[in-house]
Design an enzyme around this catalytic site. Structure first.
Site, PDB file in Angstrom:
ATOM      1  NE  ARG A   7      -3.869  -0.540   0.372  1.00  0.00           N
ATOM      2  CZ  ARG A   7      -4.928  -0.268  -0.601  1.00  0.00           C
ATOM      3  NH1 ARG A   7      -4.757  -1.105  -1.446  1.00  0.00           N
ATOM      4  NH2 ARG A   7      -5.835   0.354  -0.435  1.00  0.00           N
ATOM      5  CD  GLU A  63      -2.605   3.814  -6.038  1.00  0.00           C
ATOM      6  OE1 GLU A  63      -3.503   3.529  -6.270  1.00  0.00           O
ATOM      7  OE2 GLU A  63      -1.424   3.629  -5.354  1.00  0.00           O
ATOM      8  CG  HIS A  75      -2.703  -0.041  -7.328  1.00  0.00           C
ATOM      9  ND1 HIS A  75      -3.020   0.578  -6.362  1.00  0.00           N
ATOM     10  CD2 HIS A  75      -2.688  -1.177  -7.026  1.00  0.00           C
ATOM     11  CE1 HIS A  75      -3.588   0.006  -5.449  1.00  0.00           C
ATOM     12  NE2 HIS A  75      -3.308  -1.363  -5.770  1.00  0.00           N
TER      13      HIS A  75
END
Length: 317
Positions: A226, A255, A274
């Site tokens: 994370r 993000e 991601h």
């Protein structure tokens, strides 16, 4: 007598989940983030298909009944947990098992790409420049994988196939897994430090200036856990000062990563959006997993992948 079907509320993302197998077995209602708070009281089950949204954490504390079960179509649940949800009797499950091997393959690809200087090779090809170089041998190097859950274990297993000596660090020490007290010693000797831990109060910001200072100048840091596990300013400083050799980030504190973020231009940093666990067909796998869980729930059987809401992950990591 009319049978009342359970109401399944889906916090949507595009493309939506394929839930055809539940036709006639659930009343399926779709909502976006703006409509979630108003829909929560009528739902028996909530499927958080939009795994990037913080809408659940924001809407849950409102008035009215709440779903008995919440499923996150992601490995992490930090984006939906709040104090009220953690204190409730609602069961929370996650997508444990879907992303393990894809992320492990992605990490192995990053290790090989960095060791063999593939980013520079591609740059030189675009420049039509022939420049012979020597690269690093992967076999015989050391890795420290932080996070001993299924993803961390899959990473360790895959790196061992490349003859990388790998140490796993978890929340508590046990057979084959080191505890947090060993972390500094292990990362000080590691060529590759891979963050694959869940985001909790204990892991938030765990990779800070001190930890990057402990690493060797030859160390490469990889984060597939994370974003907030890492103090990004401290990482940027470590790369600029060459305290470590390089880094690869697949997750970030914000993000999508803003276009004006200094991370884009840092020397020795590979940025990916991601995507480490997202292989072809991954959304279909998530949908199938949820339908199978729903069938267990509807039949009154115990659910799997149940998150310990106080810890923030599925026990057994």
């Amino acid at each position: 007598m009319t049978l009342t079907l359970p109401t399944l509320l889906v916090l949507d993302a595009d493309p939506p989940p394929r839930l055809g197998r539940l036709t006639g077995r659930a009343r399926i209602v779709h909502t976006d983030a703006a409509g979630l708070a108003g829909r929560l009281p009528e739902a028996d089950v909530l499927l958080v298909w939009d795994f990037t949204s913080h809408a659940v954490r924001e809407a849950w504390p409102g008035a009215g009944p709440r779903p008995r079960w919440v499923h996150a179509a992601s490995a992490g649940v930090d984006h939906l947990m709040c104090r009220e949800l953690a204190a409730s009797e609602t069961v929370v499950t996650n997508a444990r098992g879907i992303f393990d091997q894809p992320i492990a393959e992605y990490v192995a690809a990053l290790v090989l790409a960095v060791a063999k200087d593939l980013p520079r090779t591609l740059e030189l090809q675009r420049e039509r420049t022939w420049r012979h170089r020597e690269t690093r041998r992967v076999a015989g190097t050391r890795a420290c994988v932080v996070g001993s859950g299924p993803i961390g274990r899959a990473i360790a297993h895959t790196l061992k196939a490349l003859d990388v000596t790998t140490a796993l660090v978890g929340r508590v020490p046990r057979t084959g897994i080191h505890g947090p007290g060993d972390l500094d010693r292990l990362i000080s000797r590691a060529d590759w430090v891979i963050a694959a831990a869940p985001l909790t109060e204990q892991t938030h910001g765990m990779f800070d200036a001190r930890r990057f200072g402990v690493m060797q100048p030859s160390t490469v840091f990889v984060n597939v856990g994370r974003g907030p596990l890492v103090d990004e300013d401290a990482l940027a400083e470590a790369l600029r000062r060459r305290w470590i050799a390089g880094a690869a980030l697949d997750v970030f504190a914000a993000e999508p990563l803003p276009g004006d973020s200094p991370l884009w231009g840092l020397p020795g940093l590979i940025v990916s959006p991601h995507m480490s666990g997202d292989t072809v067909g991954w959304r279909d796998e998530l949908g199938v997993q949820f339908v199978e869980l729903y069938e267990r729930w509807a039949a009154g059987r115990s659910l799997v992948n149940v998150v310990d809401k106080k810890r923030g992950y599925v026990p057994g990591h």
